[in-house]
Design a protein around this motif. Structure first.
Motif, PDB file in Angstrom:
ATOM      1  N   GLU A  53      31.432   6.756  77.422  1.00 29.00           N
ATOM      2  CA  GLU A  53      32.777   7.323  77.420  1.00 29.00           C
ATOM      3  C   GLU A  53      33.381   8.397  77.786  1.00 29.00           C
ATOM      4  O   GLU A  53      34.335   7.997  78.363  1.00 29.00           O
ATOM      5  N   ASP A  54      32.228   8.919  77.887  1.00 26.59           N
ATOM      6  CA  ASP A  54      32.980  10.640  78.259  1.00 26.59           C
ATOM      7  C   ASP A  54      32.295  10.387  80.231  1.00 26.59           C
ATOM      8  O   ASP A  54      33.513  10.930  80.193  1.00 26.59           O
ATOM      9  N   ASP A  55      31.846   9.089  81.063  1.00 21.60           N
ATOM     10  CA  ASP A  55      31.454   9.527  81.789  1.00 21.60           C
ATOM     11  C   ASP A  55      32.714   9.396  82.572  1.00 21.60           C
ATOM     12  O   ASP A  55      33.712   9.742  83.510  1.00 21.60           O
ATOM     13  N   PHE A  56      34.126   7.893  81.816  1.00 24.02           N
ATOM     14  CA  PHE A  56      34.719   7.670  81.920  1.00 24.02           C
ATOM     15  C   PHE A  56      36.187   9.427  81.853  1.00 24.02           C
ATOM     16  O   PHE A  56      36.960   9.241  82.673  1.00 24.02           O
ATOM     17  N   ALA A  57      36.214   9.264  80.675  1.00 25.16           N
ATOM     18  CA  ALA A  57      37.192  10.959  80.294  1.00 25.16           C
ATOM     19  C   ALA A  57      36.785  11.917  80.889  1.00 25.16           C
ATOM     20  O   ALA A  57      38.465  12.497  81.384  1.00 25.16           O
ATOM     21  N   SER A  58      35.919  11.935  82.140  1.00 23.14           N
ATOM     22  CA  SER A  58      35.520  12.921  82.794  1.00 23.14           C
ATOM     23  C   SER A  58      36.791  13.203  84.309  1.00 23.14           C
ATOM     24  O   SER A  58      36.826  13.920  85.135  1.00 23.14           O
ATOM     25  N   LEU A  59      36.979  12.050  83.999  1.00 23.59           N
ATOM     26  CA  LEU A  59      37.267  11.558  85.765  1.00 23.59           C
ATOM     27  C   LEU A  59      38.924  12.092  85.391  1.00 23.59           C
ATOM     28  O   LEU A  59      39.817  12.346  86.163  1.00 23.59           O
ATOM     29  N   LEU A  60      39.184  11.977  83.801  1.00 27.03           N
ATOM     30  CA  LEU A  60      41.501  12.661  83.563  1.00 27.03           C
ATOM     31  C   LEU A  60      40.900  13.887  84.678  1.00 27.03           C
ATOM     32  O   LEU A  60      42.693  14.367  85.349  1.00 27.03           O
ATOM     33  N   GLN A  61      40.125  15.354  84.713  1.00 33.31           N
ATOM     34  CA  GLN A  61      40.501  16.223  85.468  1.00 33.31           C
ATOM     35  C   GLN A  61      40.808  15.722  87.148  1.00 33.31           C
ATOM     36  O   GLN A  61      41.576  16.855  87.692  1.00 33.31           O
ATOM     37  N   TYR A  62      41.153  14.767  87.478  1.00 34.23           N
ATOM     38  CA  TYR A  62      41.071  14.323  89.220  1.00 34.23           C
ATOM     39  C   TYR A  62      42.669  14.160  89.284  1.00 34.23           C
ATOM     40  O   TYR A  62      42.785  13.966  89.953  1.00 34.23           O
TER      41      TYR A  62
END
Length: 122
Positions: A53-62
């Motif tokens: 889940e963290d891998d995908f959540a970290s994409l929000l910054q882009y």
């Protein structure tokens, strides 16, 4: 496979791929990648089973409009809970084979869309 590049000089285009690497603007990259229209980064997961889940959540910054996930020659669909943070922000996640991802990414970049490609590549 070599891809024909669109006329987008100032943005990334995937120019070739094989079972070991991806070429972005003629530069070869091995391993898992995160490709944006204006940047290329290595990506932590090395295989499908590593996704969190963290891998995908970290994409929000882009701030992507759309996320493309390439899972290699065989399409594998992650559980929706893994990308729930993206779905909550109405960011679509499309899963496809690497070849389809490369072609789709190039088309969307040529349309000046804020697309993010995630490529799982050993």
């Amino acid at each position: 496979m070599k891809l024909h590049q669109s006329k987008v000089d100032h943005l990334n285009q995937i120019t070739a791929y094989d079972h070991e690497s991806i070429h972005v603007n003629q530069e070869r990259y091995a391993g898992s990648l995160l490709v944006l229209p204006d940047a290329v980064h290595s990506w932590r997961p090395t295989q499908f089973s590593d996704l969190t889940e963290d891998d995908f959540a970290s994409l929000l910054q882009y701030q992507p409009e759309l996320v493309l996930l390439g899972t290699g020659a065989n399409i594998q669909f992650p559980h929706p809970k893994l990308y729930a943070a993206l779905s909550a922000k109405l960011i679509g996640v499309d899963v496809m084979g690497t070849g389809a991802l490369c072609r789709t990414f190039n088309v969307l970049v040529a349309e000046e869309r804020r697309v993010l490609a995630l490529i799982l590549h050993k």
